[in-house]
Scaffold this motif. Structure first.
Motif, PDB file in Angstrom:
ATOM      1  N   PHE A 195       3.578 -39.368 -34.769  1.00 33.76           N
ATOM      2  CA  PHE A 195       2.214 -39.561 -34.565  1.00 33.76           C
ATOM      3  C   PHE A 195       1.747 -39.703 -33.035  1.00 33.76           C
ATOM      4  CE2 PHE A 195       2.789 -41.228 -39.001  1.00 33.76           C
ATOM      5  CZ  PHE A 195       1.799 -40.073 -39.482  1.00 33.76           C
ATOM      6  N   ASP A 220      -6.727 -46.173 -31.811  1.00 34.29           N
ATOM      7  CA  ASP A 220      -7.253 -44.958 -32.847  1.00 34.29           C
ATOM      8  C   ASP A 220      -6.079 -44.400 -33.407  1.00 34.29           C
ATOM      9  OD1 ASP A 220      -6.044 -43.761 -30.589  1.00 34.29           O
ATOM     10  OD2 ASP A 220      -7.665 -42.713 -29.907  1.00 34.29           O
ATOM     11  N   ASP A 233      -3.522 -42.616 -35.775  1.00 38.84           N
ATOM     12  CA  ASP A 233      -3.674 -41.428 -36.825  1.00 38.84           C
ATOM     13  C   ASP A 233      -3.999 -42.005 -38.223  1.00 38.84           C
ATOM     14  OD1 ASP A 233      -3.024 -39.438 -38.962  1.00 38.84           O
ATOM     15  OD2 ASP A 233      -2.434 -38.301 -37.018  1.00 38.84           O
ATOM     16  N   GLY A 264       2.936 -37.684 -30.780  1.00 36.89           N
ATOM     17  CA  GLY A 264       2.203 -36.188 -30.450  1.00 36.89           C
ATOM     18  C   GLY A 264       3.267 -35.856 -29.343  1.00 36.89           C
ATOM     19  N   LYS A 276      -7.666 -34.819 -34.080  1.00 43.68           N
ATOM     20  CA  LYS A 276      -6.961 -35.819 -34.888  1.00 43.68           C
ATOM     21  C   LYS A 276      -7.931 -36.717 -35.722  1.00 43.68           C
ATOM     22  CE  LYS A 276      -4.753 -40.388 -33.498  1.00 43.68           C
ATOM     23  NZ  LYS A 276      -4.274 -41.132 -32.191  1.00 43.68           N
ATOM     24  N   GLU A 277      -7.394 -37.120 -36.963  1.00 48.85           N
ATOM     25  CA  GLU A 277      -8.250 -37.648 -37.783  1.00 48.85           C
ATOM     26  C   GLU A 277      -7.816 -39.204 -37.548  1.00 48.85           C
ATOM     27  OE1 GLU A 277      -9.955 -38.199 -42.265  1.00 48.85           O
ATOM     28  OE2 GLU A 277      -8.050 -36.930 -41.820  1.00 48.85           O
ATOM     29  N   ALA A 278      -8.609 -40.133 -37.062  1.00 48.59           N
ATOM     30  CA  ALA A 278      -7.929 -41.358 -36.573  1.00 48.59           C
ATOM     31  C   ALA A 278      -8.980 -42.575 -37.616  1.00 48.59           C
ATOM     32  CB  ALA A 278      -8.081 -41.746 -35.179  1.00 48.59           C
ATOM     33  N   ARG A 290      -3.037 -41.293 -41.100  1.00 49.19           N
ATOM     34  CA  ARG A 290      -1.964 -41.027 -41.981  1.00 49.19           C
ATOM     35  C   ARG A 290      -0.775 -42.310 -41.589  1.00 49.19           C
ATOM     36  NH1 ARG A 290      -0.437 -35.266 -40.322  1.00 49.19           N
ATOM     37  NH2 ARG A 290      -0.964 -36.355 -38.464  1.00 49.19           N
ATOM     38  N   ASN A 291      -1.101 -42.788 -40.366  1.00 54.60           N
ATOM     39  CA  ASN A 291      -0.216 -43.685 -39.893  1.00 54.60           C
ATOM     40  C   ASN A 291      -0.315 -45.047 -40.718  1.00 54.60           C
ATOM     41  OD1 ASN A 291       2.022 -45.270 -38.674  1.00 54.60           O
ATOM     42  ND2 ASN A 291       1.545 -44.609 -36.617  1.00 54.60           N
TER      43      ASN A 291
END
Length: 207
Positions: free
Chosen positions: A52, A154, A156, A54, A192-194, A158-159
């Protein structure tokens, strides 16, 4: 933990923050040297656990170039966090108004953005409490040394682990947002969806 200090070169950078935590040790936050620290940092960001962050798949030289570019900015900064003499985390701070996150929430005076990546655990395995201690040190740095009012993070969406850690530390969940793509010379960041989350100085210091 393992001995990452064996591959850590000496640097002339002076710590920007230093404190002793009972039962943990002396913690120093010093500017990251993009070249001397590249080996240590590359080993962290290239690991699958840091997906995550990147930077998976980048070479050591590419990682060095990214942080050399950041070192030339006035709005984004990278630091190495050391426990005694061992590097234990990579810290990045940034001015939200100069970052894509500013397109997703109302930036207030005194805000500062933070990214924190912990070093992998050594052969002894999990290190209970380390995340909490290091986040508390970061809070002391940004609220005390830098005199900021609020931290924004911020991770992710999914994290799940990172989101849970921030909330456990006292961060208040904000909205889920989509950080826009950045495609400029020297920097490319995909959308990025955060999950935004915020920590105020009052909450961090218990009032």
């Amino acid at each position: 933990m393992s001995e990452p200090s064996a591959t850590l070169h000496e640097t002339a950078a002076r710590p920007v923050h230093e404190q002793t935590v009972d039962g943990f040790g002396r913690v120093r936050v010093r500017p990251l040297d993009p070249h001397a620290d590249a080996g240590v940092v590359h080993g962290w960001v290239d690991a699958e656990r840091a997906s995550f962050w990147g930077m998976n798949g980048l070479t050591r030289d590419q990682v060095s170039e990214i942080y050399a570019h950041m070192a030339g900015l006035d709005t984004h900064h990278a630091f190495l966090v050391l426990r005694d003499d061992d590097p234990v985390a990579l810290l990045q701070t940034y001015e939200p108004e100069a970052d894509r996150v500013s397109e997703c929430y109302e930036v207030l005076p005194g805000d500062i953005g933070v990214h924190l990546l912990l070093a992998p655990a050594g052969p002894e395995g999990a290190r209970p409490g380390w995340t909490s201690v290091l986040l508390a040190v970061v809070a002391s740095y940004v609220f005390g040394t830098l005199d900021r009012r609020r931290v924004v993070v911020d991770p992710d969406v999914r994290n799940d682990k990172a989101v849970a850690r921030f909330l456990k530390q006292g961060f208040e969940a904000g909205p889920v947002v989509v950080l826009p793509e950045v495609d400029i010379p020297d920097v490319y960041l995909p959308p990025k969806e955060a999950q935004l989350a915020f920590l105020t100085r009052e909450v961090a210091f218990g009032g």
